[in-house]
Structure formats: structure tokens, C-alpha cells
Design a protein around this motif. Structure first.
Motif, mmCIF file in Angstrom:
data_model
loop_
_atom_site.group_PDB
_atom_site.id
_atom_site.type_symbol
_atom_site.label_atom_id
_atom_site.label_comp_id
_atom_site.label_asym_id
_atom_site.label_seq_id
_atom_site.Cartn_x
_atom_site.Cartn_y
_atom_site.Cartn_z
ATOM 1 N N GLY A 126 -17.111 2.349 6.353
ATOM 2 C CA GLY A 126 -17.471 3.195 5.472
ATOM 3 C C GLY A 126 -16.122 4.402 5.513
ATOM 4 N N ASN A 127 -15.781 4.768 6.797
ATOM 5 C CA ASN A 127 -14.315 5.662 6.771
ATOM 6 C C ASN A 127 -13.250 4.840 6.528
ATOM 7 O OD1 ASN A 127 -13.224 7.451 7.497
ATOM 8 N ND2 ASN A 127 -12.237 6.657 9.561
ATOM 9 N N GLN A 128 -13.241 4.087 6.328
ATOM 10 C CA GLN A 128 -12.387 2.944 5.879
ATOM 11 C C GLN A 128 -11.984 3.215 3.933
ATOM 12 O OE1 GLN A 128 -9.350 3.078 8.232
ATOM 13 N NE2 GLN A 128 -9.012 1.161 6.909
ATOM 14 N N LEU A 129 -13.121 2.604 3.501
ATOM 15 C CA LEU A 129 -13.849 2.847 1.916
ATOM 16 C C LEU A 129 -13.647 3.906 1.790
ATOM 17 C CD1 LEU A 129 -14.865 1.278 0.106
ATOM 18 C CD2 LEU A 129 -17.583 1.706 0.727
ATOM 19 N N ASP A 172 -10.251 0.783 -1.102
ATOM 20 C CA ASP A 172 -10.719 -0.783 -1.644
ATOM 21 C C ASP A 172 -12.152 -1.198 -2.091
ATOM 22 O OD1 ASP A 172 -9.926 -3.244 -1.786
ATOM 23 O OD2 ASP A 172 -8.589 -3.155 0.275
ATOM 24 N N ILE A 173 -12.369 -1.578 -2.615
ATOM 25 C CA ILE A 173 -13.559 -1.692 -3.297
ATOM 26 C C ILE A 173 -13.638 -3.186 -2.823
ATOM 27 C CG2 ILE A 173 -14.585 -0.005 -3.876
ATOM 28 C CD1 ILE A 173 -14.906 -1.790 -6.552
ATOM 29 N N LYS A 174 -12.897 -3.747 -2.450
ATOM 30 C CA LYS A 174 -13.087 -5.145 -2.292
ATOM 31 C C LYS A 174 -12.751 -6.021 -1.001
ATOM 32 C CE LYS A 174 -10.780 -6.733 -7.352
ATOM 33 N NZ LYS A 174 -9.536 -7.624 -7.350
ATOM 34 N N LYS A 175 -12.483 -5.401 -0.170
ATOM 35 C CA LYS A 175 -12.862 -5.284 1.129
ATOM 36 C C LYS A 175 -13.665 -5.003 2.092
ATOM 37 C CE LYS A 175 -9.104 -5.318 5.342
ATOM 38 N NZ LYS A 175 -7.893 -5.318 5.547
ATOM 39 N N HIS A 229 -26.919 -0.917 -9.151
ATOM 40 C CA HIS A 229 -27.170 -1.449 -10.811
ATOM 41 C C HIS A 229 -26.346 -0.512 -11.462
ATOM 42 C CE1 HIS A 229 -29.094 -5.074 -9.089
ATOM 43 N NE2 HIS A 229 -30.194 -4.424 -7.911
ATOM 44 N N ILE A 230 -26.629 1.200 -11.121
ATOM 45 C CA ILE A 230 -26.231 1.857 -12.095
ATOM 46 C C ILE A 230 -24.553 1.465 -12.265
ATOM 47 C CG2 ILE A 230 -25.927 4.441 -12.247
ATOM 48 C CD1 ILE A 230 -28.274 5.089 -10.923
ATOM 49 N N PHE A 231 -23.836 1.310 -11.430
ATOM 50 C CA PHE A 231 -22.608 1.604 -11.341
ATOM 51 C C PHE A 231 -22.252 -0.534 -11.841
ATOM 52 C CE2 PHE A 231 -23.649 3.775 -7.487
ATOM 53 C CZ PHE A 231 -22.980 4.988 -7.945
ATOM 54 N N MET A 232 -23.154 -1.256 -12.280
ATOM 55 C CA MET A 232 -22.564 -2.821 -12.344
ATOM 56 C C MET A 232 -22.431 -2.531 -13.902
ATOM 57 S SD MET A 232 -22.189 -4.350 -9.815
ATOM 58 C CE MET A 232 -22.435 -4.397 -8.214
ATOM 59 N N GLN A 233 -21.944 -3.219 -14.681
ATOM 60 C CA GLN A 233 -21.978 -3.701 -16.023
ATOM 61 C C GLN A 233 -23.739 -4.594 -16.754
ATOM 62 O OE1 GLN A 233 -18.861 -6.093 -17.179
ATOM 63 N NE2 GLN A 233 -17.518 -4.831 -17.050
ATOM 64 N N ASN A 292 -17.980 -0.610 -12.586
ATOM 65 C CA ASN A 292 -17.635 0.280 -14.105
ATOM 66 C C ASN A 292 -17.300 1.820 -13.410
ATOM 67 O OD1 ASN A 292 -18.563 -1.179 -15.518
ATOM 68 N ND2 ASN A 292 -20.874 -0.491 -16.341
ATOM 69 N N ASP A 293 -17.758 2.401 -12.820
ATOM 70 C CA ASP A 293 -17.757 3.587 -12.190
ATOM 71 C C ASP A 293 -17.687 3.138 -10.374
ATOM 72 O OD1 ASP A 293 -17.547 6.241 -11.334
ATOM 73 O OD2 ASP A 293 -19.493 6.732 -11.401
ATOM 74 N N LYS A 294 -16.121 3.231 -9.976
ATOM 75 C CA LYS A 294 -15.674 2.832 -8.607
ATOM 76 C C LYS A 294 -15.743 4.344 -7.380
ATOM 77 C CE LYS A 294 -12.571 -0.998 -10.190
ATOM 78 N NZ LYS A 294 -11.310 -1.856 -9.342
ATOM 79 N N ASP A 295 -15.475 5.539 -8.035
ATOM 80 C CA ASP A 295 -15.525 6.203 -7.569
ATOM 81 C C ASP A 295 -17.459 7.069 -7.366
ATOM 82 O OD1 ASP A 295 -12.655 6.663 -7.447
ATOM 83 O OD2 ASP A 295 -13.209 7.938 -9.206
ATOM 84 N N GLY A 296 -18.301 6.126 -8.328
ATOM 85 C CA GLY A 296 -19.829 6.538 -7.772
ATOM 86 C C GLY A 296 -19.805 5.442 -6.369
ATOM 87 N N TYR A 297 -19.874 4.645 -6.557
ATOM 88 C CA TYR A 297 -19.652 3.670 -5.835
ATOM 89 C C TYR A 297 -19.002 2.854 -4.970
ATOM 90 C CZ TYR A 297 -20.051 -2.007 -5.260
ATOM 91 O OH TYR A 297 -21.098 -2.929 -4.486
#
Length: 103
Positions: free
Chosen positions: A14-17, A22-25, A99-103, A35-40
């Protein structure tokens, strides 16, 4: 002991995220459809930190119960059931909000 290590791992992720973004890792799910990476990132970093803290507390209670003092069976069952209820509620909330942050 495993709960404490697992909790520390969740706190680290959580701290590293939140630090590296880096949401992929460090995030779960399929980050390529976000869509909204900051919210995710904010949602998953908070969820991982909270899960880690609860897991560390639960692991500490288990270690204290085993080595320092013995909790009555009813209290131990209550603590374990609160932990499981928390995990299920968090899974439901995160899945609905994800699901809010997904397309």
C-alpha cells in the motif's frame, strides 16, 4: 506470526502503491482498463494499508494469547469473527468501488 508478516507485506504494498503510483506492479485486478488512475491508487492503497494494520493487530493478539496470557475461547472466537467480517466487508466495498474506475 504469519498474520504479522502478511500484514507487513500489505502495508508495504500500500505504501509503495501510493508512493510510486505503479498500478501494474502493486495493485490487484486488471490495471490496463483503469480510467481514473489517481482514484484507483487512492482506493487500493488505503485498502491495503487497512488490511495490513488489521492483520498485524490480529497476529499480535494471537501471539499474545499463545505466549503471554490465554484468552477465553469466547473472546478468541469474537476477535476471529470480527477479523473475518472486516475482510468480507472490505472485499465487497472495494469490488463495488473498483468498477467505478474501470471502463
Amino acid at each position: 506470526m504469519i498474520n504479522i508478516l502478511l500484514g507487513l507485506g500489505f502495508i508495504y504494498r500500500g505504501n509503495q502503491l501510493s508512493r510510486t503510483k505503479d498500478i501494474k506492479k502493486y495493485a490487484f485486478g486488471s490495471p490496463e482498463r483503469v480510467n481514473d488512475k489517481d482514484g484507483y491508487i487512492k482506493l487500493f492503497s488505503k485498502a491495503q494499508l487497512l488490511t495490513g494494520i488489521i492483520s498485524v493487530i490480529f497476529g499480535s493478539i494471537i501471539i499474545l494469547d499463545r505466549f503471554i496470557f490465554e484468552l477465553p475461547f469466547e473472546i478468541a472466537i469474537s476477535v476471529a469473527s470480527i477479523f473475518l467480517i472486516f475482510i468480507f466487508v472490505e472485499l465487497i466495498v472495494v469490488n463495488k468501488r473498483r468498477h467505478i474506475f474501470m471502463q
